[in-house]
Design an enzyme around this catalytic site. Structure first.
Site, PDB file in Angstrom:
ATOM      1  N   GLY A   1       3.942   7.203  -2.403  1.00 27.74           N
ATOM      2  CA  GLY A   1       4.054   8.103  -3.552  1.00 27.74           C
ATOM      3  C   GLY A   1       2.811   8.962  -3.650  1.00 27.74           C
ATOM      4  O   GLY A   1       2.625   9.900  -2.885  1.00 27.74           O
ATOM      5  N   GLY A   2       1.925   8.604  -4.556  1.00 29.31           N
ATOM      6  CA  GLY A   2       0.676   9.346  -4.686  1.00 29.31           C
ATOM      7  C   GLY A   2      -0.410   8.853  -3.737  1.00 29.31           C
ATOM      8  O   GLY A   2      -1.459   9.479  -3.624  1.00 29.31           O
TER       9      GLY A   2
ATOM     10  N   THR B   1      -2.244   6.223  -4.121  1.00 24.25           N
ATOM     11  CA  THR B   1      -3.410   5.812  -4.902  1.00 24.25           C
ATOM     12  C   THR B   1      -3.625   4.304  -4.928  1.00 24.25           C
ATOM     13  O   THR B   1      -4.504   3.826  -5.642  1.00 24.25           O
ATOM     14  CB  THR B   1      -3.281   6.311  -6.353  1.00 24.25           C
ATOM     15  OG1 THR B   1      -2.115   5.710  -6.941  1.00 24.25           O
ATOM     16  CG2 THR B   1      -3.146   7.828  -6.411  1.00 24.25           C
TER      17      THR B   1
ATOM     18  N   SER C   1       0.319   0.142 -15.765  1.00 20.34           N
ATOM     19  CA  SER C   1       0.035   0.133 -17.201  1.00 20.34           C
ATOM     20  C   SER C   1      -0.958   1.244 -17.500  1.00 20.34           C
ATOM     21  O   SER C   1      -1.957   1.390 -16.796  1.00 20.34           O
ATOM     22  CB  SER C   1      -0.527  -1.233 -17.592  1.00 20.34           C
ATOM     23  OG  SER C   1      -0.443  -1.426 -18.973  1.00 20.34           O
TER      24      SER C   1
ATOM     25  N   GLU D   1       7.245  -3.094  -4.994  1.00 20.37           N
ATOM     26  CA  GLU D   1       6.276  -2.490  -4.084  1.00 20.37           C
ATOM     27  C   GLU D   1       6.873  -2.034  -2.752  1.00 20.37           C
ATOM     28  O   GLU D   1       6.243  -2.165  -1.697  1.00 20.37           O
ATOM     29  CB  GLU D   1       5.104  -3.456  -3.840  1.00 20.37           C
ATOM     30  CG  GLU D   1       4.373  -3.821  -5.135  1.00 20.37           C
ATOM     31  CD  GLU D   1       3.119  -4.667  -4.911  1.00 20.37           C
ATOM     32  OE1 GLU D   1       2.546  -4.605  -3.810  1.00 20.37           O
ATOM     33  OE2 GLU D   1       2.711  -5.369  -5.857  1.00 20.37           O
TER      34      GLU D   1
ATOM     35  N   GLY E   1      13.323  -2.191  -1.551  1.00 19.61           N
ATOM     36  CA  GLY E   1      14.062  -0.939  -1.561  1.00 19.61           C
ATOM     37  C   GLY E   1      13.093   0.184  -1.879  1.00 19.61           C
ATOM     38  O   GLY E   1      11.925  -0.066  -2.177  1.00 19.61           O
ATOM     39  N   VAL E   2      13.587   1.398  -1.797  1.00 17.82           N
ATOM     40  CA  VAL E   2      12.770   2.562  -2.126  1.00 17.82           C
ATOM     41  C   VAL E   2      13.333   3.177  -3.404  1.00 17.82           C
ATOM     42  O   VAL E   2      14.476   3.647  -3.428  1.00 17.82           O
ATOM     43  CB  VAL E   2      12.780   3.597  -0.987  1.00 17.82           C
ATOM     44  CG1 VAL E   2      11.952   4.818  -1.368  1.00 17.82           C
ATOM     45  CG2 VAL E   2      12.253   2.971   0.302  1.00 17.82           C
TER      46      VAL E   2
ATOM     47  N   ARG F   1     -17.620   6.546  -8.028  1.00 20.65           N
ATOM     48  CA  ARG F   1     -17.568   5.484  -7.015  1.00 20.65           C
ATOM     49  C   ARG F   1     -17.845   6.050  -5.619  1.00 20.65           C
ATOM     50  O   ARG F   1     -18.617   5.496  -4.844  1.00 20.65           O
ATOM     51  CB  ARG F   1     -16.170   4.819  -7.051  1.00 20.65           C
ATOM     52  CG  ARG F   1     -16.003   3.631  -6.142  1.00 20.65           C
ATOM     53  CD  ARG F   1     -15.160   3.895  -4.912  1.00 20.65           C
ATOM     54  NE  ARG F   1     -13.925   4.605  -5.117  1.00 20.65           N
ATOM     55  CZ  ARG F   1     -12.720   4.090  -4.913  1.00 20.65           C
ATOM     56  NH1 ARG F   1     -12.613   2.824  -4.560  1.00 20.65           N
ATOM     57  NH2 ARG F   1     -11.630   4.829  -5.053  1.00 20.65           N
TER      58      ARG F   1
ATOM     59  N   TYR G   1     -10.737  -6.031 -17.254  1.00 20.60           N
ATOM     60  CA  TYR G   1     -10.948  -5.074 -16.171  1.00 20.60           C
ATOM     61  C   TYR G   1     -12.433  -5.105 -15.814  1.00 20.60           C
ATOM     62  O   TYR G   1     -13.277  -4.746 -16.632  1.00 20.60           O
ATOM     63  CB  TYR G   1     -10.528  -3.681 -16.640  1.00 20.60           C
ATOM     64  CG  TYR G   1     -10.436  -2.651 -15.542  1.00 20.60           C
ATOM     65  CD1 TYR G   1      -9.240  -2.451 -14.856  1.00 20.60           C
ATOM     66  CD2 TYR G   1     -11.528  -1.861 -15.198  1.00 20.60           C
ATOM     67  CE1 TYR G   1      -9.141  -1.482 -13.857  1.00 20.60           C
ATOM     68  CE2 TYR G   1     -11.430  -0.901 -14.194  1.00 20.60           C
ATOM     69  CZ  TYR G   1     -10.237  -0.716 -13.527  1.00 20.60           C
ATOM     70  OH  TYR G   1     -10.145   0.243 -12.545  1.00 20.60           O
TER      71      TYR G   1
END
Lengths: 524, 524
Positions: free
Chosen positions: A127-128, A130, A210, A258, A262-263, A382, A443
């Site tokens: 996808g992206g 990322t 999220s 993930e 499937g896609v 980073r 986090y």
């Protein structure tokens, strides 16, 4: 997106002298100058896509949409974790996909999967790009070849229903594009993770993402009302009605899969009206434990902010120092409210009372404005730190309120213990950014000298943290997903029978096993 | 619970002369006197449980907890749908289980499943026995015998955590008992379906139940934070942390599995504080469409009631007539608010504005009080009507707001069309009782003369309604689950690949196929 760093090269962060001094002092390590190798010096393995296979795939997506040149393969050779970037910066893009495919729509995805399953070609949905957990690593997994399936052309607003407040989006739609299309109808998704500028809605669904305002808008999986999923065995469509008791929710089985089952090609989503009013307030608490308790009281009440986070003392201090501001003692919480005018005021007033009762002191809106203006920029910093020989990486978990602070201590200690050595020290910072009635996320951000063997150094720290999470009732991931990096802890997370269930579903949908091999699903 | 009717025989409803007149007039059918046959005349098939098998099962649960007497078998011979009761009232309890087992705890359930799987004995999990879709029908499914697994002894509060606001309850705990145990900690689940007095928490989880106050407390599946599930292949434990991205949510695969994939033995649930204040308000709307629009505006706003329902004109009229009250024209909505004092007042004030703006006229709290006092009594009236030769049954669905009114019309027409004939007429009533941002439920109540062949008569109406639901974007069930009765529509609901996924999961967890055969999962 840069091949060796996050995002837009024009937005690269700079290290001002004050920050350089701070970093080198705290980490007890000199800053270095370690730029990435030039692109022409990056080594890629040769493409194994033979002419016949290329022709078969071009027959589905069109010749111009099968790419085997190094520039494209390099940019699909993995995600954006610190280990990913360390490898590429050092000149290695191995593994790389043998080809990158750009299907136009669901039917082309469906036919690509049929061809790849028949021809024993591994497929990595992209996808992206990322992922920070190895989710898009192009692992061949014993197959003849591996292709990255880049979904960027599935970028349509398929349908919108402002009565039911739902929209169907192509899986490849990136968030700013989604928001622009929905804004024309006065609507928003309200989903803003740090990866917001690049991540795709299909990726959000596939990883149970999220966003920063999850307190108000919910997790991405809670916004999903329907899915269209291509599999080697055909198309699966889930959902539609707002709720059902017609057997298990099969959509929830695809959310978080993930790309292994499937896609996802189309995502039906609940929308919200665009907020009329945004109101911000920051609060100071004497310590992290008190701030966490304050957020618990909000999460368990009927009146909640749209966004709520509390930083520990370390992250509060570093944040102030980096902003060139005087650090307030203790720890800081940032709250945001979105909605209609009077409703937001009423909600904020009620929350203000609760925060004061919980021991907070008001700091006004400025710290929240500062956070908002920097909310998507941490990955740029980073990268700049990497060029200065400093590792900066994040990891995350979630636990019940009862387990949260013991887990916080255990993970902090594990990270510090793994990184405090003759190569320097480590700064471990943490915030709570997602709260629920029964618990919250943690986090962590870690900065440490890269040292002589940065990959091994980080791997040691990550392993120690993950073991601490598993031992202290945390989940191995609250919103980064599993990919390759968290897979060793999946057996502990879901148990042996949970693994068997996932393998059984995979065998039913992807009997050849070509979908994203080596990710998520634990080995028997 | 009575073997031929709902609930406590002491609470049986009476038909006062006014209601008798109303019913016979509206339905164009004379009332009859059709009592059930006496219990001693009910015919049960003989138990097929041989001595060796009985001994093996007694070895697990203890000899006194294997029952093969007719009284116990009769009371586990099915659920509480109108067809169930019609059969039993007429003297037939076929199928009946060959034995009823009462395991003491998870480990005994686990061992029972292992024995039954090895010995090829079908197992029907039995909670409160309140299914209205054939979910507890003791179908033998080609196996040597069939046992009902009554979970009433799994009735403990296993643990409670008032910091995280969670509790773990044994699957056999009935709701009043759960509420009494949680009330000692100042907490509540807030889950009140019509079956509240008898249904078990395990049953709620297995069927994706929804309570009358779902607007405020959420559906039962949204309250579940963890599950413990016994399967023939071992124990599966899911959940714990408040949220996770560690692969698909396997708990959601067990929720709604109706005993076909495993037996839920413990349910971890989110609790709420007991409300300090309850505030009720009823509203009148000129017609159902306007009332539905009013509820949509609430469901899509940030300020919602805890309970919201709107009755169509027909249900509004009948409700008033049955209560001996003057019927207001148009339709009625009942709203309830629960929470802390000031919070409830503020929320009610905001909702009041919205309801007036949507065309509503306030009716004060009395109609809601009337509804509250009768909220669990409809099944008793159904039984009294059956004794008078009147069929009264319910069915339900859900759809997006856009699809809701066309679906309402289609189902109403289908029911009326199937039942208006020379045997009499039909009254079809409907209410919306569960609202979501993207859509709502529809709950139909039908009354009609039983006629010469009541089972066939109802079956014809149910089939017509179900076909209309499938054709108009509804779900075949919003909260009654699938069981045997909705199974013919599951292939349309989840598609052929969805069916394969469920069968693959079942094969992994229940390779012998002994768990609740003939329910939920469509045939290939």
């Amino acid at each position: 997106m840069s091949w060796f760093a996050w995002g837009d090269p024009a937005k690269a962060a700079t290290l001002d002298p004050g920050l350089r001094d701070l970093v080198s002092q705290v980490l007890r390590a000199p800053l270095e100058d370690l730029p990435p190798v030039p692109e022409e010096r990056v080594e890629l393995p040769p493409s194994l896509l033979g002419a016949r296979l290329r022709e078969a795939l071009a027959g589905v997506v069109g010749d111009g949409h099968v790419r085997t040149d190094d520039a494209v393969r390099l940019r699909h050779s993995g995600g954006k974790s610190t280990p990913d970037l360390l490898s590429r910066r050092a000149g290695s893009a191995d593994p790389a996909p043998d080809a990158v495919l750009y299907p136009a729509d669901h039917d082309e995805v469906q036919r690509v999967l049929e061809v790849c399953s028949a021809e024993r070609v591994a497929v990595v949905p992209f996808g992206g790009g990322t992922s920070v957990v190895g989710g898009v690593a192009p692992l061949r997994g014993g197959f003849r070849a591996v292709v990255a399936l880049d979904l960027r052309r599935l970028d349509r607003l398929v349908s919108v229903d402002t009565t039911s407040m739902t929209a169907v989006l192509g899986a490849g739609v990136r968030t700013p594009h989604a928001e622009a299309m929905l804004a024309e109808h006065g609507c928003t998704l309200g989903h803003l993770p740090q990866s917001y500028e690049y991540a795709s809605v299909g990726g959000y669904a596939a990883t149970r993402s999220s966003g920063q305002a999850s307190s108000g808008y919910g997790r991405f999986e809670d916004m999903v009302v329907s899915l269209r999923v291509a599999t080697p065995r055909g198309t699966l469509e889930t959902g539609g009605p707002p709720a059902s008791a017609a057997g298990p929710d099969l959509g929830r089985l695809m959310l978080g899969s993930e790309g292994t089952l499937g896609v996802i090609t189309e995502v039906g989503l609940r929308m919200r009206r665009r907020p009329e009013r945004v109101l911000d307030e920051a609060w100071s608490f004497p310590d992290f434990a008190t701030g966490v308790e304050a957020l618990r009281s909000l999460a368990q009440s009927d009146v909640r902010p749209t966004m709520a986070r509390v930083l520990d003392e370390s992250e509060t201090f570093v944040g102030a120092a980096m902003g060139g501001r005087e650090a307030t003692p203790g720890c800081q919480a940032v709250l945001g409210f979105e909605g209609t005018g009077t409703e937001v005021e009423a909600r904020a007033a009620s929350v203000r009372e609760a925060m004061a009762a919980a021991g907070g002191a008001p700091l006004g809106p400025d710290p929240v404005a500062h956070w908002r203006s920097n909310r998507f920029s941490a990955p740029y910093l980073r990268d700049t730190l990497l060029s200065a020989g400093i590792l900066a990486e994040t990891l995350e978990t979630a636990a019940s309120w009862t387990d949260l602070l013991p887990l916080y201590t255990a993970v902090s200690d594990a990270l510090t213990g793994a990184l405090e050595d003759e190569e320097g020290g480590a700064v471990v910072m943490c915030h709570v950014s997602h709260t629920y009635p029964t618990g919250a996320s943690l986090y962590f951000t870690v900065a440490t000298a890269a040292g002589a063997a940065p990959l091994e150094r980080w791997s040691r720290a990550k392993r120690a943290a993950s073991d601490a999470i598993a031992a202290h009732h945390g989940t191995i991931t609250h919103h980064h997903a599993v990919g390759t990096d968290h897979r060793p802890w999946m057996a502990a997370e879901i148990g042996p029978l949970g693994g068997e269930v996932l393998r059984a579903v995979k065998a039913a949908l992807d009997p050849g096993g070509v979908l994203n091999p080596g990710k998520l699903i634990p080995e028997p």
